[in-house]
Structures are given as structure tokens and as C-alpha cells.
Design a protein around this motif. Structure first.
Motif, PDB file in Angstrom:
ATOM      1  N   HIS A  82       0.751  -0.976   0.222  1.00 45.80           N
ATOM      2  CA  HIS A  82       0.311   0.407   0.452  1.00 45.80           C
ATOM      3  C   HIS A  82       1.076   1.676   0.192  1.00 45.80           C
ATOM      4  N   ALA A  83       1.958   0.684   0.164  1.00 42.46           N
ATOM      5  CA  ALA A  83       2.673   1.902   0.473  1.00 42.46           C
ATOM      6  C   ALA A  83       4.589   1.658  -0.626  1.00 42.46           C
ATOM      7  N   VAL A  84       5.704   2.660  -0.785  1.00 42.45           N
ATOM      8  CA  VAL A  84       6.408   2.137  -1.252  1.00 42.45           C
ATOM      9  C   VAL A  84       7.286   2.072  -0.478  1.00 42.45           C
ATOM     10  N   THR A  85       7.855   3.677   0.227  1.00 41.18           N
ATOM     11  CA  THR A  85       9.136   3.421   1.599  1.00 41.18           C
ATOM     12  C   THR A  85       7.820   3.375   3.012  1.00 41.18           C
ATOM     13  N   ARG A  86       9.058   3.756   4.007  1.00 35.20           N
ATOM     14  CA  ARG A  86       8.653   3.339   5.438  1.00 35.20           C
ATOM     15  C   ARG A  86       7.668   4.961   5.892  1.00 35.20           C
ATOM     16  N   TYR A  87       8.128   5.453   5.469  1.00 34.28           N
ATOM     17  CA  TYR A  87       7.596   6.633   4.953  1.00 34.28           C
ATOM     18  C   TYR A  87       6.510   7.162   4.259  1.00 34.28           C
ATOM     19  N   ASP A  88       6.592   7.251   3.305  1.00 35.99           N
ATOM     20  CA  ASP A  88       5.054   6.972   2.910  1.00 35.99           C
ATOM     21  C   ASP A  88       3.698   6.200   3.801  1.00 35.99           C
ATOM     22  N   ALA A  89       4.231   4.233   4.443  1.00 33.08           N
ATOM     23  CA  ALA A  89       3.147   3.898   4.832  1.00 33.08           C
ATOM     24  C   ALA A  89       2.918   4.921   5.898  1.00 33.08           C
ATOM     25  N   LEU A  90       4.166   5.452   6.897  1.00 33.52           N
ATOM     26  CA  LEU A  90       3.606   5.751   8.385  1.00 33.52           C
ATOM     27  C   LEU A  90       2.968   7.449   7.831  1.00 33.52           C
ATOM     28  N   GLU A  91       2.754   7.803   6.905  1.00 32.79           N
ATOM     29  CA  GLU A  91       1.809   9.557   6.354  1.00 32.79           C
ATOM     30  C   GLU A  91       0.984   8.254   6.267  1.00 32.79           C
ATOM     31  N   LEU A  92       0.898   7.511   5.309  1.00 32.66           N
ATOM     32  CA  LEU A  92      -1.163   6.429   5.202  1.00 32.66           C
ATOM     33  C   LEU A  92      -1.381   6.794   6.440  1.00 32.66           C
ATOM     34  N   GLY A  93      -0.730   5.930   7.175  1.00 34.24           N
ATOM     35  CA  GLY A  93      -1.359   5.312   8.730  1.00 34.24           C
ATOM     36  C   GLY A  93      -1.655   6.815   9.207  1.00 34.24           C
ATOM     37  N   ARG A  94      -1.067   7.847   9.033  1.00 35.76           N
ATOM     38  CA  ARG A  94      -1.196   8.721   9.480  1.00 35.76           C
ATOM     39  C   ARG A  94      -3.105   9.449   9.551  1.00 35.76           C
ATOM     40  N   VAL A  95      -3.363   9.555   7.910  1.00 36.18           N
ATOM     41  CA  VAL A  95      -4.062  10.104   7.676  1.00 36.18           C
ATOM     42  C   VAL A  95      -5.571   8.876   7.794  1.00 36.18           C
ATOM     43  N   LEU A  96      -5.332   7.540   7.886  1.00 34.25           N
ATOM     44  CA  LEU A  96      -5.962   6.742   8.467  1.00 34.25           C
ATOM     45  C   LEU A  96      -6.389   7.074   9.716  1.00 34.25           C
ATOM     46  N   ALA A  97      -5.634   7.235  10.482  1.00 33.63           N
ATOM     47  CA  ALA A  97      -5.619   7.854  12.079  1.00 33.63           C
ATOM     48  C   ALA A  97      -6.791   9.174  12.141  1.00 33.63           C
ATOM     49  N   ARG A  98      -6.671  10.445  11.396  1.00 33.37           N
ATOM     50  CA  ARG A  98      -7.488  10.885  11.424  1.00 33.37           C
ATOM     51  C   ARG A  98      -8.459  11.305  10.529  1.00 33.37           C
ATOM     52  N   HIS A  99      -8.598  10.857   9.025  1.00 32.08           N
ATOM     53  CA  HIS A  99      -9.456  10.690   8.848  1.00 32.08           C
ATOM     54  C   HIS A  99     -10.667   9.908   9.741  1.00 32.08           C
ATOM     55  N   PHE A 100     -11.089   8.868  10.105  1.00 30.31           N
ATOM     56  CA  PHE A 100     -11.610   7.667  10.267  1.00 30.31           C
ATOM     57  C   PHE A 100     -11.780   7.933  11.438  1.00 30.31           C
ATOM     58  N   SER A 101     -10.544   7.988  12.387  1.00 35.43           N
ATOM     59  CA  SER A 101     -10.805   8.451  13.666  1.00 35.43           C
ATOM     60  C   SER A 101     -11.226   6.810  14.757  1.00 35.43           C
ATOM     61  N   LEU A 102     -10.265   6.011  13.529  1.00 33.37           N
ATOM     62  CA  LEU A 102     -11.022   4.622  14.357  1.00 33.37           C
ATOM     63  C   LEU A 102      -9.313   3.972  15.409  1.00 33.37           C
ATOM     64  N   PHE A 103      -8.637   4.839  15.108  1.00 32.35           N
ATOM     65  CA  PHE A 103      -7.215   4.139  16.341  1.00 32.35           C
ATOM     66  C   PHE A 103      -6.810   5.060  16.886  1.00 32.35           C
ATOM     67  N   HIS A 104      -5.965   5.150  17.827  1.00 34.93           N
ATOM     68  CA  HIS A 104      -5.687   6.440  17.761  1.00 34.93           C
ATOM     69  C   HIS A 104      -4.535   5.695  18.955  1.00 34.93           C
TER      70      HIS A 104
END
Length: 116
Positions: A82-104
């Protein structure tokens, strides 16, 4: 496939379709793209929650039940491509946390997802 940028924007990359109909209304096209991205992000989130192992973690004499580490989520997003680099995966995880508020963050709900 997700790619990040230094300005914090997440790009969802898709292969070009062979025969997409041409649409002249840019607002409709924009709304369709936003809906597709939201559905893609939600699908990524659902698959992560269903496939990732959650267990109890102890930290600072406190037990957090049925949770996962931020680094485990980052690794999962990379393994599932779902991501190319660890940085991209970290940013994607932050987007998921921020927009869906389903984990924190279990220790500080205001703290962003970390890869440590």
C-alpha cells in the motif's frame, strides 16, 4: 499504491484505464476521484484491522489491551504494497488515523502515529 510527498499530500496511484469515458464536468470528476480515494483508504484500513495481530502491551506499568504498535501498522502497509517507503506508510497510517478516527495512540490520543 500510495505515495507521499514532502508537503504531506498522499497520492493514490492507479494504472491508467484502457478506455475511460471522457467527462467534461470537472466538479463531477473531482467528486468521483475523492469518493474513490475515500473507499480505497477505508478498504486499506479494514484489511489492516482484520489482518493485523492485536495483543496486550505493557508500558509504564499500564496494560493496553488488544492493540498494535505503530511500527507494526507501517510494516503491514509496506508488506501489502500500500506504500513504497516506510515514510509513505507512516504518512498513510496518519491519514487513516486522522480521517477515520478509528484508532489512536494509547498513551496520548493527540499524538500522531509513530514508527518506533
Amino acid at each position: 499504491l500510495v505515495s507521499g510527498s514532502s508537503c504531506g499530500i498522499i497520492h493514490i496511484l492507479q494504472p491508467p484505464a484502457e478506455s475511460e469515458p471522457i467527462q467534461h464536468d470537472s466538479l463531477i470528476l473531482y467528486r468521483q476521484k475523492i469518493e474513490e480515494e475515500a473507499l480505497t483508504l477505508y478498504a486499506i484500513f479494514e484489511s489492516a484491522l482484520s489482518e493485523m495481530k492485536r495483543c496486550d502491551h505493557k508500558r509504564k506499568m499500564k496494560t493496553h489491551k488488544r492493540c498494535f504498535l505503530g511500527s507494526d501498522l507501517v510494516t503491514y502497509l509496506l508488506e501489502k504494497e500500500h506504500a513504497v517507503t516506510r515514510y509513505d506508510a507512516l504518512e498513510l497510517g496518519r491519514v487513516l488515523a486522522r480521517h477515520f478516527s478509528l484508532f489512536h495512540n494509547a498513551e496520548d490520543k493527540e499524538k500522531a502515529l509513530e514508527d518506533n
